[in-house]
Design a protein around this motif. Structure first.
Motif, PDB file in Angstrom:
ATOM      1  N   ARG A 186      -1.350   2.853  -5.133  1.00 43.17           N
ATOM      2  CA  ARG A 186      -0.647   3.009  -6.414  1.00 43.17           C
ATOM      3  C   ARG A 186       0.682   3.726  -6.219  1.00 43.17           C
ATOM      4  O   ARG A 186       1.691   3.373  -6.827  1.00 43.17           O
ATOM      5  N   TYR A 187       0.691   4.753  -5.380  1.00 38.36           N
ATOM      6  CA  TYR A 187       1.922   5.483  -5.098  1.00 38.36           C
ATOM      7  C   TYR A 187       2.962   4.562  -4.450  1.00 38.36           C
ATOM      8  O   TYR A 187       4.133   4.577  -4.811  1.00 38.36           O
ATOM      9  N   ILE A 188       2.536   3.735  -3.509  1.00 36.29           N
ATOM     10  CA  ILE A 188       3.435   2.779  -2.854  1.00 36.29           C
ATOM     11  C   ILE A 188       4.008   1.809  -3.887  1.00 36.29           C
ATOM     12  O   ILE A 188       5.216   1.544  -3.902  1.00 36.29           O
ATOM     13  N   SER A 189       3.180   1.303  -4.778  1.00 34.54           N
ATOM     14  CA  SER A 189       3.660   0.394  -5.829  1.00 34.54           C
ATOM     15  C   SER A 189       4.663   1.086  -6.741  1.00 34.54           C
ATOM     16  O   SER A 189       5.672   0.497  -7.139  1.00 34.54           O
ATOM     17  N   GLN A 190       4.394   2.332  -7.072  1.00 35.72           N
ATOM     18  CA  GLN A 190       5.313   3.102  -7.912  1.00 35.72           C
ATOM     19  C   GLN A 190       6.664   3.260  -7.228  1.00 35.72           C
ATOM     20  O   GLN A 190       7.715   3.068  -7.846  1.00 35.72           O
ATOM     21  N   ALA A 193       1.526   5.945   6.490  1.00 32.86           N
ATOM     22  CA  ALA A 193       0.243   6.625   6.293  1.00 32.86           C
ATOM     23  C   ALA A 193      -0.853   5.616   5.974  1.00 32.86           C
ATOM     24  O   ALA A 193      -1.969   5.715   6.488  1.00 32.86           O
ATOM     25  N   ARG A 194      -0.534   4.627   5.125  1.00 34.77           N
ATOM     26  CA  ARG A 194      -1.517   3.584   4.807  1.00 34.77           C
ATOM     27  C   ARG A 194      -1.922   2.832   6.071  1.00 34.77           C
ATOM     28  O   ARG A 194      -3.109   2.586   6.310  1.00 34.77           O
ATOM     29  N   TYR A 221      -4.276  12.126   1.959  1.00 33.32           N
ATOM     30  CA  TYR A 221      -5.043  10.940   1.600  1.00 33.32           C
ATOM     31  C   TYR A 221      -6.102  10.715   2.664  1.00 33.32           C
ATOM     32  O   TYR A 221      -5.881  10.976   3.845  1.00 33.32           O
ATOM     33  N   THR A 222      -7.238  10.211   2.237  1.00 32.52           N
ATOM     34  CA  THR A 222      -8.309   9.844   3.165  1.00 32.52           C
ATOM     35  C   THR A 222      -8.637   8.378   2.912  1.00 32.52           C
ATOM     36  O   THR A 222      -8.113   7.760   1.988  1.00 32.52           O
ATOM     37  N   ARG A 223      -9.521   7.850   3.702  1.00 32.40           N
ATOM     38  CA  ARG A 223      -9.904   6.451   3.497  1.00 32.40           C
ATOM     39  C   ARG A 223     -10.478   6.242   2.102  1.00 32.40           C
ATOM     40  O   ARG A 223     -10.308   5.188   1.514  1.00 32.40           O
ATOM     41  N   THR A 224     -11.145   7.242   1.570  1.00 28.62           N
ATOM     42  CA  THR A 224     -11.739   7.083   0.242  1.00 28.62           C
ATOM     43  C   THR A 224     -10.700   7.144  -0.868  1.00 28.62           C
ATOM     44  O   THR A 224     -10.961   6.716  -1.989  1.00 28.62           O
ATOM     45  N   SER A 225      -9.496   7.657  -0.589  1.00 31.34           N
ATOM     46  CA  SER A 225      -8.461   7.736  -1.628  1.00 31.34           C
ATOM     47  C   SER A 225      -7.309   6.761  -1.370  1.00 31.34           C
ATOM     48  O   SER A 225      -6.226   6.925  -1.919  1.00 31.34           O
ATOM     49  N   ILE A 226      -7.565   5.738  -0.569  1.00 32.05           N
ATOM     50  CA  ILE A 226      -6.500   4.796  -0.228  1.00 32.05           C
ATOM     51  C   ILE A 226      -5.983   4.067  -1.466  1.00 32.05           C
ATOM     52  O   ILE A 226      -4.815   3.693  -1.525  1.00 32.05           O
TER      53      ILE A 226
END
Length: 74
Positions: free
Chosen positions: A49-53, A17-18, A39-44
């Protein structure tokens, strides 16, 4: 606790998605623990953070010490 294969699938979905967001998609939807999140570009940053988690959870689940999540976006 979520099993390792589920965590790996969620990480794969989030990273895909990213990638799509960074290469032109305007919004992406992924399933986060039974809940669809868009998710949108503004909430990337939230997606990052989710990916890091997820990466930290996978590390702990596979015997790693876990890694400290450093958020450069705050």
């Amino acid at each position: 606790m979520t099993d390792i294969e589920t965590l790996r699938q969620r990480l794969s979905d989030a990273e895909a998605a990213r990638h799509r967001l960074l290469t032109g998609s305007m919004r992406e939807r992924i399933n986060r623990g039974g809940t669809d999140i868009t998710y949108t570009r503004t909430s990337i940053r939230d997606l990052e953070r989710y990916i890091s988690q997820l990466q930290a959870e996978i590390s702990r689940a596979t015997g790693g010490a876990g890694r400290r999540i450093i958020n450069l976006y705050l």
